[in-house]
Design a protein around this motif. Structure first.
Motif, PDB file in Angstrom:
ATOM      1  N   SER A  75       0.840  -1.094   0.051  1.00 43.50           N
ATOM      2  CA  SER A  75      -0.186   0.096  -0.132  1.00 43.50           C
ATOM      3  C   SER A  75       0.828   1.301   0.047  1.00 43.50           C
ATOM      4  CB  SER A  75      -0.979  -0.074   0.950  1.00 43.50           C
ATOM      5  OG  SER A  75      -1.642  -1.347   1.079  1.00 43.50           O
TER       6      SER A  75
ATOM      7  N   GLN B   3      -7.813   0.182  -0.213  1.00 42.03           N
ATOM      8  CA  GLN B   3      -7.947  -1.007   0.585  1.00 42.03           C
ATOM      9  C   GLN B   3      -9.136  -1.292   1.286  1.00 42.03           C
ATOM     10  OE1 GLN B   3      -4.230  -2.270   2.537  1.00 42.03           O
ATOM     11  NE2 GLN B   3      -5.092  -4.096   3.265  1.00 42.03           N
TER      12      GLN B   3
ATOM     13  N   ASP C 222      -5.994  -1.266  -4.836  1.00 40.71           N
ATOM     14  CA  ASP C 222      -5.479  -2.089  -3.448  1.00 40.71           C
ATOM     15  C   ASP C 222      -6.263  -2.972  -2.731  1.00 40.71           C
ATOM     16  OD1 ASP C 222      -4.012  -2.616  -0.996  1.00 40.71           O
ATOM     17  OD2 ASP C 222      -3.632  -0.433  -0.608  1.00 40.71           O
ATOM     18  N   GLU C 223      -5.922  -4.291  -3.332  1.00 41.34           N
ATOM     19  CA  GLU C 223      -6.665  -5.317  -2.745  1.00 41.34           C
ATOM     20  C   GLU C 223      -8.210  -5.248  -3.173  1.00 41.34           C
ATOM     21  OE1 GLU C 223      -5.704  -6.737   0.911  1.00 41.34           O
ATOM     22  OE2 GLU C 223      -3.686  -6.239   1.022  1.00 41.34           O
TER      23      GLU C 223
HETATM   24 MG   LIG Z   1      -2.454  -2.693   2.333  1.00 39.75          MG
END
Ligand SMILES: [Mg+2]
Ligand SMILES: Nc1ncnc2c1ncn2[C@@H]1O[C@H](COP(=O)(O)OP(=O)(O)OP(=O)(O)O)[C@@H](O)[C@H]1O
Lengths: 265, 264, 366
Positions: free
Chosen positions: B41, B85, B162-163
């Motif tokens: 991140s 995220q 992010d994910e």
């Molecule tokens: Mg992360």
């Protein structure tokens, strides 16, 4: 340099550290303030939000300010008559209520109440946005977060505090007047005579200058603390407390400052 | 084209990035994998200037991001969609208003177009009918998808995920994976996707990079990564901690730990 | 109905601005809708007058003091006033500055100069600058009242001391009257302190009382004259008594005037005190002529004589122009001395009433 501090030097080190911390905080606040001034140029971002914040921070704060002012007015009138027993004519109650309300208690009590309502609200809201990355999200959407979040709040404070304080002054005086005629057996004429006795046009200006500076202090400190929030819910709580404590202290400092600068003969 | 060149970043004594270099070619989709806490991140935030590197640089389309002026940085951000995220939705706004934020700032959209794009983006993440809900009224996965919709709504040239699929059910995961592929194939979007899900990574990416110990340990096509003989990569891909431990010289698997130790 | 943000903010802001303007205007006490006119007057000094103090005309508030500044030559003070255009000033208009109450708030009154012949006005200047005069502080009035009461008691006491039992009864009547009057005067003073607004009313009552008392006192003086034809000493006393009643009449006259114009009362009050000073001088001369025997009457008489001396000193100061009663108040020592004097006189008086035999008897022997 040795890494460990001698026992005797530790208190001094603590003083040094906190002095350093104080100036560092001062510097950070200065930077933040300059950033705020620069973001004023980003007119398109903050103008549409200004009215909403004026409503939220200003109009919606009026009830609490008026509540406070009304009771202050009542107490002022009763205390004045209690103090003046016998020696001083009762119409001085009007003079005391009017002067005290306009010059000091209207702006300062409203300021302190709003540092709780407005300052805490801003710090908590912006703090939550900081820790949940909403401020970062604003950045990635190409918004200037200072122009989007800080400028409308600070401007709303600067514009609305004087308005709130004017209402607070008026309500405080009216409450004092009602108290005077109902509980002190004064006549309306007497009260108004006292009210006008030492009135000077500068009184209202002074009140408004104070209110404006308090509006700036409360909102700017709230925004600064909100933006500086670190570390989850606990951090938000910490920022909120700091915002209230610091802005309350600054209100009193500014109160004294204006008295020194503007009231000295 | 996104280029990260020799990125270094520490938080206090903690070294997170330690010479990370990674290149995402025009129109490519690159998956960035790594252990939790490896600094994925952090690396992603450097690309849009949310974080400033201690050393090294990031280039997007050849411009040096850390040295951009504010107006130029905002100009760049208008071309980049960022999926957080934890979604980072504005919780004082409805889903539709969240999506509109980027569209308004991007400029050039009429009111109707904005509405149309909001509806279209929500449909792509299977979130139709949630326009007027507030983020607090959504589930974790729905929030994540709303965040994704917000990033793709204004049609950015670059997308940083992010994910995007963690915490989603297998079917929705596949829907999102297909969405990412479609963005590349139909719109020619350049993407960098952080993920833990190796199946997703194999499916969506042209190349996969593994972040370990503050830098890219290995980079290659999905096939190369799948067949990697490096014990750490192999351990990560196959989910076998004992391999990782062996590969990292008996140290703990959390990748940034050795680097941190070295610094102190 | 729920207001939208724009409307709510708009209403509050507009209401706030209107409130500010209206409040500022209302608090300044200016009349609505008329353009005030500017008047200026020149004074030797302006006492406690401040910007914003009321300007009155025939007792009606017609404007405010707009500015106070030394004149170009630095010899006088020019006071600018904004007054209602409806004021039609008299031909010989002048401005009188006087305290409006006991608490330092002053006022300016537009008056006819000829109504105050005893006051010294400054000369009017070119360019619409009126002449003006400043009255001494109002606190003097109350102190004067107290002093008059004290002096009358002393006077009565001395008169009684000088006469035999026959007349003593009549004189005691007088004393009671005088005491009653002194109480009324004291009441008057207290009322002043309570509220100056009621001053005209109180003055009327006090005036009536004083007039009545004066009449009685006159009667007593008459009968005293009838009872004692022989002896130059008696004549002297009677002359004093007559003088006192004359003073009282003058005082009541001036209090009468006060109903028309309170300031002139104050001016007259100082004169009256001066006269009272003379009175006490002759009273003390009388004491002297009564000879050393009178001192044997006991410590009370000595105290009474000391008290007279205090009154004389105070009166002398006023005559010199250095001791207005305002200053007297500022001089705590003198103030306390005077207070003590008055208290002593009261004590002597009550002692006299309680044990008349003691005094009368002694006097008869004498
Ligand atoms: Mg992360
Ligand atoms: N603002 C910050 N201040 C201090 N430390 C930070 C900060 N942001 C990240 N870190 C640290 O940097 C390291 C990497 O964090 P990062 O969020 O990049 O991990 P990640 O690879 O995304 O992990 P995950 O897969 O769990 O999301 C972590 O150890 C974290 O503690």
């Amino acid at each position: 340099m040795t890494a460990r501090t001698a026992t005797w030097a530790r208190p001094f080190a603590a003083v040094g550290r906190s002095a350093g911390g104080f100036f560092a905080a001062f510097g950070r606040f200065g930077t933040f303030f300059v950033e705020m001034l620069r973001s004023l140029r980003d007119v398109g971002t903050w103008v549409p939000l200004l009215v909403g914040q004026m409503r939220h921070l200003g109009v919606d704060s009026i009830p609490i300010a008026l509540f406070l002012a009304a009771f202050t007015g009542i107490v002022l009138a009763l205390q004045a008559s209690y103090t003046f027993t016998g020696a001083v004519p009762l119409y001085f109650v009007g003079a005391l209520v009017g002067k005290t309300m306009i010059l000091e208690l209207g702006p300062v009590l409203s300021g302190l109440a709003l540092s709780g309502r407005v300052g805490a609200n801003i710090a908590a809201e912006l703090g939550t946005m900081r820790v949940s990355e909403q401020i970062d999200a604003l950045e990635t959407l190409a918004y200037n977060p200072v122009a989007y979040l800080v400028v409308p709040r600070v401007l709303a404070g600067i514009l609305m505090f004087p308005v709130i304080v004017i209402f607070a002054n008026a309500i405080g005086i009216v409450a004092g007047w009602i108290t005077a005629i109902n509980l002190l057996q004064m006549s309306t004429d007497d009260f108004i005579r006292g009210l006008r006795l030492f009135y000077e046009p500068f009184d209202i200006t002074f009140s408004l200058i104070k209110a404006t500076s308090f509006g700036l202090v409360v909102t700017a400190v709230g925004c600064f603390e909100g933006f500086a929030t670190k570390g989850g819910a606990e951090g938000v709580g910490r920022s909120t407390t700091r915002a209230v404590v610091i802005s309350s202290m600054l209100i009193l400092v500014f109160d004294a400052f204006w008295a020194v600068v503007l009231l000295q003969p | 084209m996104i280029e990260m060149i020799d990125l270094h970043k520490s938080f206090g004594p903690k070294v997170v990035l330690n010479g990370l270099s990674l290149r995402v070619g025009e129109g490519d989709t690159v998956a960035l994998v790594g252990f939790s806490g490896a600094g994925k991140s952090v690396a992603l935030k450097h690309i849009v200037g949310l974080l400033q590197p201690d050393m090294g640089t990031v280039r997007v389309d050849g411009t040096d991001v850390p040295s951009l002026s504010r107006p130029d940085l905002y100009e760049l951000r208008r071309r980049v969609g960022y999926v957080f995220q934890f979604a980072a939705l504005f919780d004082s706004m409805t889903v539709a208003e969240n999506l509109a934020m980027g569209l308004i700032k991007h400029g050039g959209f009429s009111k109707d177009e904005i509405e149309e794009r909001i509806a279209d983006s929500l449909e792509r993440v299977e979130l139709e009918g949630y326009e007027e809900n507030f983020p607090a009224e959504l589930s974790g996965g729905q929030r994540k998808r709303a965040g994704l919709a917000r990033a793709i709504a204004f049609g950015p040239k670059y997308l940083l995920y992010d994910e995007p699929t963690s915490g989603l059910d297998p079917v929705t995961t596949t829907v999102i994976d297909r969405l990412i592929l479609k963005m590349r194939d139909e719109l020619g979007v350049t993407s960098l996707v952080i993920t833990h899900d190796m199946d997703s990574a194999y499916c969506i990416s042209d190349r996969i990079a593994m972040l370990y110990d503050g830098r890219v340990l290995q980079e290659g096509t999905p096939e190369e990564i799948r067949r990697s003989q490096h014990p750490v990569v192999k351990g990560f891909v196959e989910g076998r901690p004992e391999l990782v431990e062996e590969g990292s010289g008996g140290m703990r698997i959390f990748a940034n730990t050795p680097a941190s130790r070295r610094r102190i | 109905m729920k207001l939208n943000n724009e409307a709510a903010v708009g209403i509050v802001v507009v209401a706030g601005i209107i409130l500010t303007v209206v409040a500022a205007f209302w608090l300044s006490g200016r009349p609505w809708g008329e353009e005030p006119i500017e008047v200026a007057a020149v004074f030797r000094e302006v006492g406690e007058l401040r910007q914003g103090n009321p300007v009155k005309f025939r007792g009606v508030e017609v404007g405010r003091v707009a500015g106070i500044d030394l004149d170009a030559e630095g010899e006088g003070v020019v006071v600018a006033m904004q007054i209602s255009p409806r004021v039609v000033p008299p031909a010989d208009a002048a401005v009188l500055l006087a305290p409006a109450s006991l608490f330092g708030d002053w006022q300016a009154s537009i008056v006819s100069r000829s109504s105050y012949p005893e006051l010294e006005f400054t000369t009017a200047r070119q360019g619409q600058v009126l002449s003006g005069a400043t009255l001494p502080d109002i606190t003097q009035l109350t102190a004067v009242g107290a002093r008059i009461a004290g002096n009358l008691e002393t006077l009565a006491e001395r008169v009684e001391l000088a006469f035999t039992e026959e007349t003593a009864i009549k004189i005691r009547e007088t004393i009671e009257n005088v005491q009653a009057m002194s109480e009324q005067l004291t009441g008057f003073v207290d009322q002043q302190t309570q509220t100056y607004r009621d001053v005209s009313q109180s003055v009327l009552v006090a005036t009536d009382n004083i007039t009545q008392t004066t009449e009685r006192f006159d009667r007593v003086a008459g009968s005293v004259e009838a009872a004692f034809v022989e002896g130059g000493r008696i004549e002297q006393i009677l002359a004093n008594a007559e003088r006192a009643s004359q003073n009282l009449e003058e005082l009541s006259q001036s209090i009468d005037d006060a109903v028309v114009g309170v300031p002139s009362l104050i001016a007259q009050a100082d004169t009256t005190i001066g006269e009272l000073g003379e009175l006490s001088t002759s009273a003390s001369r009388l004491f002297e002529s009564l000879g050393p025997e009178i001192d044997q009457l006991g410590p009370t008489i000595v105290e009474a004589r000391e008290a007279i001396a205090v009154v004389q000193r105070a009166a002398a100061r006023i005559d010199n122009g250095e001791g207005t009663l305002g200053r007297l108040l500022e001089d705590p020592a003198l103030f306390e001395e005077t207070q003590a004097a008055i208290a002593t006189l009261r004590r002597v008086l009550s002692d006299l009433q309680a044990n008349p035999g003691r005094y009368i008897g002694e006097v008869r022997i004498f």
